[in-house]
Design a protein around this motif. Structure first.
Motif, short mmCIF file in Angstrom:
data_model
loop_
_atom_site.label_atom_id
_atom_site.label_comp_id
_atom_site.label_asym_id
_atom_site.label_seq_id
_atom_site.Cartn_x
_atom_site.Cartn_y
_atom_site.Cartn_z
N SER A 1 5.57 -0.67 -26.85
CA SER A 1 5.94 -1.68 -25.85
C SER A 1 5.14 -2.95 -26.07
CB SER A 1 5.69 -1.15 -24.44
OG SER A 1 6.53 -0.05 -24.18
N TRP A 2 3.84 -2.79 -26.34
CA TRP A 2 2.98 -3.94 -26.62
C TRP A 2 3.43 -4.63 -27.91
CZ3 TRP A 2 -0.19 -4.02 -31.06
CH2 TRP A 2 -0.98 -5.18 -31.19
N LYS B 1 6.71 -6.51 -27.46
CA LYS B 1 6.68 -7.52 -26.40
C LYS B 1 6.51 -8.92 -26.98
CE LYS B 1 5.37 -6.41 -22.33
NZ LYS B 1 4.60 -5.91 -21.21
N LYS B 2 5.85 -9.03 -28.15
CA LYS B 2 5.66 -10.34 -28.77
C LYS B 2 7.00 -10.97 -29.15
CE LYS B 2 5.07 -8.46 -33.36
NZ LYS B 2 4.18 -7.96 -34.35
N ASP B 3 8.01 -10.13 -29.40
CA ASP B 3 9.36 -10.62 -29.69
C ASP B 3 10.22 -10.63 -28.44
OD1 ASP B 3 8.73 -10.84 -32.38
OD2 ASP B 3 9.34 -8.78 -32.80
N GLU B 4 9.56 -10.44 -27.29
CA GLU B 4 10.24 -10.38 -25.99
C GLU B 4 11.31 -9.30 -25.94
OE1 GLU B 4 11.45 -14.31 -24.83
OE2 GLU B 4 9.44 -15.11 -25.12
N THR B 5 11.03 -8.19 -26.59
CA THR B 5 11.93 -7.04 -26.59
C THR B 5 11.39 -5.99 -25.64
OG1 THR B 5 12.46 -7.45 -28.91
CG2 THR B 5 13.03 -5.28 -28.03
N GLU B 6 12.16 -5.67 -24.63
CA GLU B 6 11.77 -4.63 -23.68
C GLU B 6 12.31 -3.29 -24.16
OE1 GLU B 6 9.89 -4.92 -20.87
OE2 GLU B 6 9.59 -7.05 -21.26
#
Length: 131
Positions: free
Chosen positions: A17-18, A21-26
């Motif tokens: 998840s972390w 998250k940098k690619d804004e992928t949930e």
């Protein structure tokens, strides 16, 4: 050849998840459980692989980056003050030592020191009776 670090499922979910998250992928937990491995197309590398043991393998370099990120998120509270009871115990020792130094040198001892010493001793004895 790089080594892997093995972690449990919950940690693997938190890591991935972390990472994404940098690619804004949930990523939901259900979606996470459907995959046996995760691949980063940009960097052309395996990011996380499920092992037959139920553990997950992360390349050591990524694990280290993740751990550094987690450590940077820890916020320590500001330093407080010494508890009053401990302060009083230290103060008694300091007063006693100062009084004895003055007595050893045949000097006059301040009445304020003696009064404070007596009050602190009485206060600590009173608190000790309530325990």
């Amino acid at each position: 050849m790089r080594e892997d670090t093995y972690i449990d499922e919950q940690s693997a979910y938190e890591f991935i998840s972390w990472y994404f998250k940098k690619d804004e992928t949930e990523l939901t937990k259900k979606e996470f459980n459907q995959y046996l491995w995760f691949y980063d197309n940009k960097n052309k590398e395996y990011v996380l692989r499920k092992k037959y043991t139920g553990q997950y393998a992360i390349p050591v370099e990524l694990f280290d980056k993740w751990q550094n990120h987690l450590k940077s998120q820890i916020i320590e509270p500001p330093l407080g003050v010494i508890p009053k009871w401990l302060h009083d115990e230290y103060r008694i020792k300091d007063l006693k030592a100062a009084i004895n130094r003055y007595l050893d040198n045949n000097r006059e001892v301040s009445a304020e020191w003696i009064d404070e010493y007596n009050l602190l001793v009485k206060s600590i004895k009173t608190k000790g009776d309530h325990r």
